[in-house]
Design an enzyme around this catalytic site. Structure first.
Site, PDB file in Angstrom:
ATOM      1  CB  SER A 160      -0.965  -0.044   1.277  1.00  0.00           C
ATOM      2  OG  SER A 160      -2.007   0.878   1.047  1.00  0.00           O
ATOM      3  CG  ASP A 358      -6.175  -3.579  -3.689  1.00  0.00           C
ATOM      4  OD1 ASP A 358      -7.035  -2.978  -2.798  1.00  0.00           O
ATOM      5  OD2 ASP A 358      -5.213  -3.346  -3.503  1.00  0.00           O
ATOM      6  CG  HIS A 418      -4.833  -3.068   0.033  1.00  0.00           C
ATOM      7  ND1 HIS A 418      -4.259  -2.400  -0.987  1.00  0.00           N
ATOM      8  CD2 HIS A 418      -4.063  -2.596   0.857  1.00  0.00           C
ATOM      9  CE1 HIS A 418      -3.669  -1.476  -0.843  1.00  0.00           C
ATOM     10  NE2 HIS A 418      -3.388  -1.411   0.575  1.00  0.00           N
TER      11      HIS A 418
END
Length: 439
Positions: A160, A358, A418
């Site tokens: 991320s 994601d 994610h």
């Protein structure tokens, strides 16, 4: 606050030791942890696990540094106990721990994240340049104090916003290694579901959700219109405004999808009711909150805090995370695609990997910024056909696809959101072995 020396009060725990803090599972891996004062009033916490491979010593295996997202998410907490560390949140041994194939260094970064802390509000980092500078101080300390790791292949893995920070850190690290001011065997950086080009992510939310039957025509129109507002702000260099409009776009997505989970579109999590707070607090709770769930917070501020034994009394794990996010908000929507280009041009091994499910950093957006790289090898990379990887959980099925050309690789991880190591731990482990050349 009593921690003025680098690596102050660092502890080493030998394997197979049971603790009086309630741990019932002995670790096979040796551990050590401590603080580094990266700037005046800025104290960064780190936690190292030596690899516990039965067939090789730690000196024969790579060292991996894991960087969490947010900014404000704790590597030593979430990355460690929810994703790749030797123990899970319930303190049971994790079968897919990366410590089986590498030593793992978790760092609570930027300062103020996790058990890292600042003495004054002015000490928070406000951009990735400061984040990179702070990390270089920590890494210089690390490799100077632990010379046994200087020749071990060193990789930075990220997730991320951690990927945005990892790119900036890698560029400065490579410069320092070339210059000779830092001794380590820097072997590459891996950018997982990374916030490299925020606008490409936001602009593809609508099309991605539409193709997945999570938006109708009306919803697609509303999400696309909100995304265009973000684009206009970014193009005008109004990055703080762009962050605010990003929050608005997320709300539009949630309204039109009945609360889709930005981290995995196949799971739905109802948003906690939050009233009377500014958009920065809302964003922090939206994206830092999932990394600081009550059960993990209780573990970190309970048994883990007692085990570590060096956390200052006035420091709470995650207690400054919202301030970390807020301080970085003006830098949040800035892209770092040019940094990736510089890394590739410098010969650094760069890997991009992304989860199929994601949304917040959807694969469509990742592919768009990759296709705009100025790297000389991109045309040849684009001509390659991707190759399938067998699913280690379901042999005969496909778990991922990948392409590699020279010093750039891309992994498409199927059935993962994610947090890839959480969703597809076995596949993530296979990817780790490929990237670190253990397959």
């Amino acid at each position: 606050m009593g921690l003025t020396k680098s690596w102050a009060l660092s502890l080493v725990l030998l394997g197979f030791v049971l603790f009086d803090t309630g741990f019932s599972t002995p670790l096979k891996a040796n551990e050590t942890w401590g603080y580094v004062d990266v700037r005046e009033g800025a104290h960064m916490f780190w936690w190292l696990y030596y690899s516990d491979s039965p067939s090789a010593s730690f000196s024969q295996l790579p060292l991996v540094m894991w960087l969490q997202g947010g900014p404000g998410g704790s590597s030593c907490g979430f990355g460690n106990f929810e994703e790749i560390g030797p123990l899970d949140r319930d303190l049971n041994l994790r079968k897919t721990s990366w410590v089986q194939y590498s030593s793992v260094l978790f760092v609570d970064n930027p300062v103020g994240t996790g058990f890292s802390y600042v003495d004054t509000e002015t000490a928070y980092a406000t951009d990735v340049a400061t984040v990179a500078s702070d990390m270089l101080v920590l890494l210089k300390n690390f490799f100077n104090e632990r010379k046994e790791f200087q020749k071990v292949p060193f990789y930075i893995f990220s997730e991320s916003y951690g990927g945005k920070m990892a790119a900036a850190i890698s560029l400065e690290l490579n410069k320092a290694v070339v210059k000779g001011s830092l001794k380590c065997n820097f072997a590459g950086v891996a950018l997982g579901d990374s916030w490299i080009s925020p606008l490409d992510s936001v602009m593809t939310w609508g099309p991605y959700l539409y193709t997945m039957s999570l938006l109708d025509d009306n919803g697609l129109g509303e999400v696309s219109a909100a995304a265009e507002d973000v684009k206009q702000a970014v193009n005008q260099g109004q990055y703080l405004k762009a962050t605010a409009l990003w929050s608005v776009t997320e709300s539009v997505v949630e309204k039109n999808t009945n609360g889709v989970n930005f981290y995995n579109i196949l799971t739905q999590e109802p948003e906690d009711s939050v009233t009377g707070v500014g958009y920065l607090s809302l964003l922090a709770r939206r994206h830092i909150g999932p990394l600081h769930r009550q059960s993990l917070s209780e573990l970190m501020n309970g048994k883990i805090r007692k085990k570590l034994g060096i956390i200052p009394k006035n420091v709470t794990w995650g207690g400054q995370s919202e301030e970390v996010f807020g301080s970085m908000s003006g830098d949040f929507m800035k892209p770092v695609v040019d940094v990736v280009d510089q890394l590739l041009d410098a010969g650094v091994n760069v890997t991009v990997y992304n989860g199929q499910l994601d949304l917040i950093v959807d694969t469509m957006g990742q592919e768009q910024w990759v296709k705009r790289l100025k790297w000389a090898g991109l045309p040849s990379f684009n001509k390659l056909r991707w190759m399938p990887l067998d699913d280690p959980v379901s042999p005969g099925g496909t778990g991922a696809f990948y392409k590699i050309y020279k010093n750039f690789s891309f992994y498409w991880i199927l059935k993962a959101g994610h947090m890839i190591p959480s969703d597809q731990g076995e596949m993530a482990l296979e990817m780790l072995k490929m990237i670190t050349q253990q397959d």
